[in-house]
Scaffold this motif. Structure first.
Motif, PDB file in Angstrom:
ATOM      1  N   ASN A   1      11.134  13.503   9.534  1.00  0.00           N
ATOM      2  CA  ASN A   1      12.513  13.953   9.076  1.00  0.00           C
ATOM      3  C   ASN A   1      13.607  12.821   9.876  1.00  0.00           C
ATOM      4  OD1 ASN A   1      12.050  16.544   7.832  1.00  0.00           O
ATOM      5  ND2 ASN A   1      11.204  17.049   9.704  1.00  0.00           N
TER       6      ASN A   1
ATOM      7  N   SER B   1       6.404  19.910  16.386  1.00  0.00           N
ATOM      8  CA  SER B   1       7.384  19.053  16.276  1.00  0.00           C
ATOM      9  C   SER B   1       7.736  18.228  17.550  1.00  0.00           C
ATOM     10  CB  SER B   1       8.586  19.586  15.516  1.00  0.00           C
ATOM     11  OG  SER B   1       9.347  20.222  16.265  1.00  0.00           O
ATOM     12  N   VAL B   2       8.179  16.893  17.202  1.00  0.00           N
ATOM     13  CA  VAL B   2       8.621  16.143  18.356  1.00  0.00           C
ATOM     14  C   VAL B   2       9.777  15.168  17.881  1.00  0.00           C
ATOM     15  CG1 VAL B   2       6.810  14.393  17.924  1.00  0.00           C
ATOM     16  CG2 VAL B   2       7.764  14.978  20.361  1.00  0.00           C
ATOM     17  N   PRO B   3      10.631  15.154  18.837  1.00  0.00           N
ATOM     18  CA  PRO B   3      11.778  13.918  18.521  1.00  0.00           C
ATOM     19  C   PRO B   3      11.197  12.476  19.139  1.00  0.00           C
ATOM     20  CG  PRO B   3      12.349  15.016  20.334  1.00  0.00           C
ATOM     21  CD  PRO B   3      11.142  15.919  19.744  1.00  0.00           C
TER      22      PRO B   3
ATOM     23  N   GLU C   1      15.781   7.017  14.414  1.00  0.00           N
ATOM     24  CA  GLU C   1      15.598   8.445  14.891  1.00  0.00           C
ATOM     25  C   GLU C   1      15.211   9.475  13.910  1.00  0.00           C
ATOM     26  OE1 GLU C   1      18.467  11.741  17.074  1.00  0.00           O
ATOM     27  OE2 GLU C   1      19.458  10.053  15.846  1.00  0.00           O
ATOM     28  N   ARG C   2      14.445  10.114  14.443  1.00  0.00           N
ATOM     29  CA  ARG C   2      13.709  11.221  13.573  1.00  0.00           C
ATOM     30  C   ARG C   2      13.037  12.361  14.349  1.00  0.00           C
ATOM     31  NH1 ARG C   2       9.366   7.345  14.094  1.00  0.00           N
ATOM     32  NH2 ARG C   2       7.668   8.322  14.455  1.00  0.00           N
ATOM     33  N   THR C   3      12.526  13.487  13.754  1.00  0.00           N
ATOM     34  CA  THR C   3      12.007  14.406  14.112  1.00  0.00           C
ATOM     35  C   THR C   3      10.592  14.479  13.378  1.00  0.00           C
ATOM     36  OG1 THR C   3      13.693  15.251  15.078  1.00  0.00           O
ATOM     37  CG2 THR C   3      11.701  17.082  14.986  1.00  0.00           C
ATOM     38  N   ASP C   4       9.497  14.327  14.077  1.00  0.00           N
ATOM     39  CA  ASP C   4       8.317  14.394  13.205  1.00  0.00           C
ATOM     40  C   ASP C   4       7.728  15.980  13.239  1.00  0.00           C
ATOM     41  OD1 ASP C   4       8.495  11.555  13.219  1.00  0.00           O
ATOM     42  OD2 ASP C   4       6.747  11.053  14.264  1.00  0.00           O
ATOM     43  N   GLU C   5       7.527  16.452  11.946  1.00  0.00           N
ATOM     44  CA  GLU C   5       7.077  17.890  12.018  1.00  0.00           C
ATOM     45  C   GLU C   5       5.595  17.668  11.440  1.00  0.00           C
ATOM     46  OE1 GLU C   5       9.632  20.208   9.925  1.00  0.00           O
ATOM     47  OE2 GLU C   5      11.347  20.145  11.182  1.00  0.00           O
TER      48      GLU C   5
ATOM     49  N   TYR D   1       8.998   8.482  22.718  1.00  0.00           N
ATOM     50  CA  TYR D   1       8.833   9.992  22.596  1.00  0.00           C
ATOM     51  C   TYR D   1       8.139  10.328  24.058  1.00  0.00           C
ATOM     52  CZ  TYR D   1       4.158   8.938  21.096  1.00  0.00           C
ATOM     53  OH  TYR D   1       2.836   8.328  21.168  1.00  0.00           O
TER      54      TYR D   1
ATOM     55  N   ARG E   1      16.851  11.257  10.815  1.00  0.00           N
ATOM     56  CA  ARG E   1      18.421  11.649  11.431  1.00  0.00           C
ATOM     57  C   ARG E   1      19.048  10.402  11.070  1.00  0.00           C
ATOM     58  NH1 ARG E   1      19.570  16.155  13.783  1.00  0.00           N
ATOM     59  NH2 ARG E   1      21.252  15.149  15.043  1.00  0.00           N
TER      60      ARG E   1
ATOM     61  N   THR F   1      19.156   7.030  21.432  1.00  0.00           N
ATOM     62  CA  THR F   1      19.635   7.950  20.283  1.00  0.00           C
ATOM     63  C   THR F   1      21.243   7.720  20.367  1.00  0.00           C
ATOM     64  OG1 THR F   1      17.889   9.528  20.726  1.00  0.00           O
ATOM     65  CG2 THR F   1      19.857  10.383  19.679  1.00  0.00           C
TER      66      THR F   1
END
Length: 159
Positions: free
Chosen positions: A91, A118-120, A105-109, A139, A93, A9
């Motif tokens: 989502n 959710s998880v980064p 890089e993302r956050t999955d909801e 992750y 980033r 990240t």
């Protein structure tokens, strides 16, 4: 695992693109276009399109478990996970292109079998000839299972 995620990240954050935007030089790259098509396919739960974006001998590798190799096996794995997904949004980033490899890089909801979570995630994706040849996902597996509302691994029987 968290150290690896933080290091990846941090590398992405130095690329200079604003949150949720693709860096201008990466925005026109065809490899990034394939990855963004994959993101859209996940967000619309289009499992067939996801599968079709992998090379015949492609690999999907959640780094804490053995890789899934081959389009057919990847389709089965995604179908198994997708069966419980009521919604999912990746989502984004940051998106970067380093040494012809796409970093995401993302956050999955998601809502999985009625459980919201959710998880980064950081995805490292190699694309050749318009198809994904390797997708590595970084992750925390325990965090994902907790976010899914599971006490055992959702696909251990399928591996």
């Amino acid at each position: 695992m968290r150290t690896t995620l933080i290091a990846l990240t941090a590398g992405l954050l130095t690329m200079g693109c604003a949150q949720g935007q693709v860096e201008e030089s990466a925005a026109t790259d065809p490899r990034v276009a394939v990855v963004m098509d994959m993101v859209d396919a996940w967000n619309t739960r289009d499992w067939d399109r996801i599968n079709s974006l992998f090379a015949e001998d492609g690999s999907l590798h959640s780094m804490m478990v053995e890789p899934v190799v081959g389009r057919e096996a990847i389709g089965e794995r995604i179908g198994h996970l997708g069966a419980g997904l009521e919604t999912i949004t990746l989502n984004i980033r940051h998106v970067g292109l380093v040494d012809n490899v796409v970093f995401l890089e993302r956050t999955d909801e998601f809502v999985y079998n009625g459980h919201a979570g959710s998880v980064p995630v950081v995805g490292v994706i190699e694309v050749e000839d318009g198809l994904i040849t390797e997708w590595r996902e970084y992750y925390d597996r325990a965090e994902l299972l907790e976010a899914l509302g599971l006490t055992t691994d959702f696909d251990s029987a399928g591996r």
